[in-house]
Design an enzyme around this catalytic site. Sequence first.
Site, PDB file in Angstrom:
ATOM      1  CE  LYS A  80      -4.414   1.178   0.439  1.00 56.19           C
ATOM      2  NZ  LYS A  80      -5.590   0.512  -0.100  1.00 56.19           N
ATOM      3  N   GLY A 177     -21.010   6.723   4.450  1.00 58.44           N
ATOM      4  CA  GLY A 177     -20.093   7.146   3.382  1.00 58.44           C
ATOM      5  C   GLY A 177     -20.657   6.750   2.032  1.00 58.44           C
ATOM      6  CB  VAL A 178     -23.179   7.844  -0.140  1.00 55.23           C
ATOM      7  CG1 VAL A 178     -24.020   6.852   0.636  1.00 55.23           C
ATOM      8  CG2 VAL A 178     -23.423   9.256   0.399  1.00 55.23           C
ATOM      9  N   GLY A 179     -19.528   7.802  -1.051  1.00 56.11           N
ATOM     10  CA  GLY A 179     -18.581   8.308  -2.057  1.00 56.11           C
ATOM     11  C   GLY A 179     -18.554   7.365  -3.245  1.00 56.11           C
ATOM     12  CB  VAL A 181     -17.225   1.966  -2.639  1.00 58.83           C
ATOM     13  CG1 VAL A 181     -17.829   0.582  -2.444  1.00 58.83           C
ATOM     14  CG2 VAL A 181     -15.810   1.848  -3.172  1.00 58.83           C
ATOM     15  CE1 TYR A 183     -25.342   7.794  -7.136  1.00 61.43           C
ATOM     16  CE2 TYR A 183     -23.967   6.435  -8.571  1.00 61.43           C
ATOM     17  CZ  TYR A 183     -25.093   7.216  -8.372  1.00 61.43           C
ATOM     18  OH  TYR A 183     -25.972   7.405  -9.407  1.00 61.43           O
TER      19      TYR A 183
HETATM   20  P1  NAD Z   1     -14.414   7.933  -1.259  1.00 68.64           P
HETATM   21  O1  NAD Z   1     -13.445   8.896  -0.679  1.00 68.64           O
HETATM   22  O2  NAD Z   1     -14.898   8.120  -2.643  1.00 68.64           O
HETATM   23  O3  NAD Z   1     -15.722   7.842  -0.335  1.00 68.64           O
HETATM   24  C1  NAD Z   1     -15.675   7.915   1.029  1.00 68.64           C
HETATM   25  C2  NAD Z   1     -16.863   8.756   1.461  1.00 68.64           C
HETATM   26  O4  NAD Z   1     -16.935   8.770   2.868  1.00 68.64           O
HETATM   27  C3  NAD Z   1     -16.776  10.210   1.008  1.00 68.64           C
HETATM   28  O5  NAD Z   1     -17.975  10.581   0.349  1.00 68.64           O
HETATM   29  C4  NAD Z   1     -16.569  10.984   2.300  1.00 68.64           C
HETATM   30  O6  NAD Z   1     -17.150  12.273   2.253  1.00 68.64           O
HETATM   31  C5  NAD Z   1     -17.261  10.083   3.294  1.00 68.64           C
HETATM   32  N1  NAD Z   1     -16.846  10.236   4.681  1.00 68.64           N
HETATM   33  C6  NAD Z   1     -15.619  10.535   5.184  1.00 68.64           C
HETATM   34  N2  NAD Z   1     -15.666  10.566   6.535  1.00 68.64           N
HETATM   35  C7  NAD Z   1     -16.945  10.271   6.876  1.00 68.64           C
HETATM   36  C8  NAD Z   1     -17.625  10.121   8.101  1.00 68.64           C
HETATM   37  N3  NAD Z   1     -17.009  10.306   9.269  1.00 68.64           N
HETATM   38  N4  NAD Z   1     -18.929   9.782   8.094  1.00 68.64           N
HETATM   39  C9  NAD Z   1     -19.587   9.586   6.917  1.00 68.64           C
HETATM   40  N5  NAD Z   1     -18.985   9.719   5.704  1.00 68.64           N
HETATM   41  C10 NAD Z   1     -17.690  10.054   5.711  1.00 68.64           C
HETATM   42  O7  NAD Z   1     -13.750   6.494  -1.071  1.00 68.64           O
HETATM   43  P2  NAD Z   1     -14.205   5.128  -1.726  1.00 68.64           P
HETATM   44  O8  NAD Z   1     -13.321   4.850  -2.867  1.00 68.64           O
HETATM   45  O9  NAD Z   1     -15.668   5.123  -1.907  1.00 68.64           O
HETATM   46  O10 NAD Z   1     -13.812   4.102  -0.576  1.00 68.64           O
HETATM   47  C11 NAD Z   1     -14.617   3.960   0.582  1.00 68.64           C
HETATM   48  C12 NAD Z   1     -13.980   2.952   1.527  1.00 68.64           C
HETATM   49  O11 NAD Z   1     -13.869   1.684   0.856  1.00 68.64           O
HETATM   50  C13 NAD Z   1     -12.550   3.306   1.955  1.00 68.64           C
HETATM   51  O12 NAD Z   1     -12.346   2.852   3.269  1.00 68.64           O
HETATM   52  C14 NAD Z   1     -11.677   2.512   1.000  1.00 68.64           C
HETATM   53  O13 NAD Z   1     -10.411   2.218   1.544  1.00 68.64           O
HETATM   54  C15 NAD Z   1     -12.499   1.266   0.850  1.00 68.64           C
HETATM   55  N6  NAD Z   1     -12.241   0.561  -0.390  1.00 68.64           N
HETATM   56  C16 NAD Z   1     -12.420   1.196  -1.577  1.00 68.64           C
HETATM   57  C17 NAD Z   1     -12.166   0.495  -2.770  1.00 68.64           C
HETATM   58  C18 NAD Z   1     -12.402   1.130  -4.098  1.00 68.64           C
HETATM   59  O14 NAD Z   1     -12.449   0.403  -5.099  1.00 68.64           O
HETATM   60  N7  NAD Z   1     -12.568   2.445  -4.178  1.00 68.64           N
HETATM   61  C19 NAD Z   1     -11.738  -0.832  -2.720  1.00 68.64           C
HETATM   62  C20 NAD Z   1     -11.590  -1.456  -1.465  1.00 68.64           C
HETATM   63  C21 NAD Z   1     -11.844  -0.750  -0.325  1.00 68.64           C
END
Ligand code: NAD
Length: 344
Positions: A80, A177-179, A181, A183
């Site tokens: 990582k 968290g609706v970023g 993933v 969403y």
């Molecule tokens: P992202 O940054 O797009 O989404 C994260 C969301 O969480 C954001 O919208 C942010 O505003 C919100 N957030 C932050 N702090 C918060 C809180 N205290 N309460 C509520 N919401 C909060 O990230 P992502 O790519 O969607 O990843 C989300 C999680 O999944 C992370 O932990 C990441 O490590 C894990 N993950 C992601 C992937 C991937 O393919 N993107 C793969 C494996 C694991």
Amino acid sequence: MTVFNLDAFNEHEQVVFCNDEKSGLKAIICIHSTALGPAVGGCRMWEYASDEEALIDALRLSRGMTYKNAMAGLPFGGGKGVILGDSKTMKTEQLFKAYGRFLNHLNGRYVTAEDVGITTADMAIVHTESDYVAGLEGKSGDPSPLTAYGVYKGIKAAVQHKFARDSLAGTTISVQGVGHVGYYLCRYLHEEGAKLIVSDINQASIDKVVEEFNAIAVGIDEIYDQDVDIYAPCALGATINDQTINRLQCSIVAGAANNQLAEDRHGTELMKKGILYAPDYVINAGGIINISFEENYSLENAMKKVDEIYDTLTEVFETSAREGNTTNQIADQLARERIDRATR
Ligand code: NAD
């Protein structure tokens, strides 16, 4: 500050501290294991409170990648990268190019991809300097939709195991968290008739899922108190901790975030409370599986492989029920067995 004796150091092969004065890049690359192949894992950009916090985060995430790749049956080790800094204000072309040059020093021992705070556009810049980048646009692209698909499949496996039900219709699910993933996960869950309760620190992200998927928005801290069937953490790690665990009213914890348990003992506490926990690195492997199809990309083949998360989780749940150990212990044990078998 000690490094080798940190709990999180845990058999790491290599840790690289990257410093580029010109671009301001400060990054840490952790390679936990190359036993199964080159260490593959995303790069996160985050404003950490201290260097120590950044190192521990990188070490924990990197070890998680070793186990994740092993459980997903991929020929990858685990690693990582973390770039220290605010992803909203500190990104520059020079910074990502410098990161790419550091990747080249590792000569393929670590292959990077996007993670929190990083986009495929950032990775395209890294790629101008280095070949050791995956998840590129035009190849496997943004891994988030397939991560969400895998979490959706994992939630179905958990619901089948816990409630002997195949459908999510009528199930209430809180998504923290609706970023990226979160969403796509909400979309799958909504399409199958689940009721959604969501939280996010970003109002625009909340508005979108409220409008598109009839989700109910609650406050950042209120998400833990919801009377739901499933809690899906999809923001940051360690949200299952001493402060939150007794507030949870769900029957299942299953989400995308990495390192959801603040400590392993929280897995035992979930089990004692009768809450089924889908180990994070098993359920969220969809993105890395997608990346494994980087060359000659086929969405259909990637989704077929992601479907296997359902069976892997079912094996974890059933073994846990049979042996009386927590699902996180069982997943660790199965991952270690796979690594041992491959290295022998
Ligand atoms: P992202 O940054 O797009 O989404 C994260 C969301 O969480 C954001 O919208 C942010 O505003 C919100 N957030 C932050 N702090 C918060 C809180 N205290 N309460 C509520 N919401 C909060 O990230 P992502 O790519 O969607 O990843 C989300 C999680 O999944 C992370 O932990 C990441 O490590 C894990 N993950 C992601 C992937 C991937 O393919 N993107 C793969 C494996 C694991």
